[in-house]
Design an enzyme around this catalytic site. Sequence first.
Site, mmCIF file in Angstrom:
data_model
loop_
_atom_site.group_PDB
_atom_site.id
_atom_site.type_symbol
_atom_site.label_atom_id
_atom_site.label_comp_id
_atom_site.label_asym_id
_atom_site.label_seq_id
_atom_site.Cartn_x
_atom_site.Cartn_y
_atom_site.Cartn_z
ATOM 1 N N HIS A 12 9.515 -10.068 3.766
ATOM 2 C CA HIS A 12 9.409 -11.504 4.034
ATOM 3 C C HIS A 12 8.130 -11.982 3.365
ATOM 4 C CE1 HIS A 12 6.849 -10.056 7.584
ATOM 5 N NE2 HIS A 12 6.016 -10.680 6.791
ATOM 6 N N HIS A 59 3.496 -13.672 13.116
ATOM 7 C CA HIS A 59 2.181 -13.694 12.466
ATOM 8 C C HIS A 59 1.246 -14.635 13.227
ATOM 9 C CE1 HIS A 59 5.023 -12.388 9.361
ATOM 10 N NE2 HIS A 59 4.011 -11.840 8.728
ATOM 11 N N HIS A 197 1.473 -4.510 0.328
ATOM 12 C CA HIS A 197 0.671 -5.715 0.100
ATOM 13 C C HIS A 197 -0.578 -5.704 0.966
ATOM 14 C CE1 HIS A 197 3.261 -7.070 3.472
ATOM 15 N NE2 HIS A 197 2.666 -8.241 3.564
ATOM 16 N N GLU A 244 3.573 -3.303 7.922
ATOM 17 C CA GLU A 244 4.814 -3.970 8.366
ATOM 18 C C GLU A 244 6.030 -3.052 8.174
ATOM 19 O OE1 GLU A 244 3.691 -8.693 7.531
ATOM 20 O OE2 GLU A 244 4.952 -7.640 6.085
HETATM 21 C C1 DHB Z 1 2.239 -12.936 2.246
HETATM 22 C C2 DHB Z 1 2.939 -11.836 2.742
HETATM 23 C C3 DHB Z 1 3.169 -11.686 4.101
HETATM 24 O O1 DHB Z 1 3.798 -10.607 4.668
HETATM 25 C C4 DHB Z 1 2.731 -12.673 4.973
HETATM 26 O O2 DHB Z 1 3.052 -12.519 6.272
HETATM 27 C C5 DHB Z 1 2.022 -13.769 4.513
HETATM 28 C C6 DHB Z 1 1.779 -13.898 3.149
HETATM 29 C C7 DHB Z 1 2.008 -13.104 0.779
HETATM 30 O O3 DHB Z 1 2.347 -12.222 -0.015
HETATM 31 O O4 DHB Z 1 1.480 -14.166 0.380
HETATM 32 FE FE FE Z 2 3.913 -10.683 6.864
#
Ligand code: DHB
Ligand code: FE
Length: 293
Positions: A12, A59, A197, A244
């Site tokens: 996501h 979040h 990420h 995650e």
């Molecule tokens: C991004 C990724 C995420 O999982 C999130 O919750 C908020 C932002 C991103 O890559 O910008």
């Molecule tokens: Fe996220």
Amino acid sequence: MARITASVYTSHVPAIGAAIDLGKTQEDYWKPLFSGYETGKQWFKQHKPDVVFLVYNDHATAFSLDFIPTFAIGTADQYQPADEGWGPRPVPVVQGHADLAGHIAQSVIQQDFDLTIVNKMDVDHGLTVPLSLVCGQPTPEHFQWPCPVIPFAVNVVQYPVPSGRRCLELGKAIRKAVETFDQPLNVQIWGTGGMSHQLQGPRAGLINKAWDAQFMDDMIAQPEHLANKPHIEYVREAGSEGIELVMWLIARGAMDDLAPGATAASKPHVAHRFYHVPASNTAVGHLILENPN
Ligand code: DHB
Ligand code: FE
């Protein structure tokens, strides 16, 4: 009896939701990502379930540092899309399945997993972006999601977060719960979030393609081994938000090949696998595993 027929996995990212909502999916930056979801969308149309059990993370939208449930099951009739700072996404209200959710809560708590029961909760991009990606965006003429959804929120934001092992075992308990529901429902379980990420600190922007590829291989072929991976490896190799990915193990634990009495014939069929970098700051992964009939 109800049955889990397939598991679906997807990242996501809020920017993906914004790209859909603002009509940018055919722009050069986004096109390769959305092309990769076409197969999944076609698959979903042909395998429309009665209910989706959607494992995701909030979040700090519905929950905050005031209140941090490790595992929270939504037992409401409906869930409003949350306002994440720019107003709520223009997507339909999510319809729940209170009967099945109540049954799963009863069964899983009796199997010794202490779930938090949530009767009122807004849902953020962690839930609505996977729905848009896999189901397609509902049109104004038919403004509803294709089926009821049971939101299942996992704390992967504030430490301590649950282990991969705990998540896989929880998936097995959810499977048992679904199979003891006395209506013949076709249920899909989705595991969302990830892949690699990191949104903060000196390593912000970290992506690890090789690690993500191995994670997907192990999700398919050796989930029991994957469940032993410690948190520190997710953080070190896949970045602070890569954690995650433990949520994928909940969905994986609910598949046939991990149930008592499973045989070689119980292995899932890989209906779709896709990986793309970048989407905002995130490596995006998507996997669809079907149980054999
Ligand atoms: C991004 C990724 C995420 O999982 C999130 O919750 C908020 C932002 C991103 O890559 O910008
Ligand atoms: Fe996220």
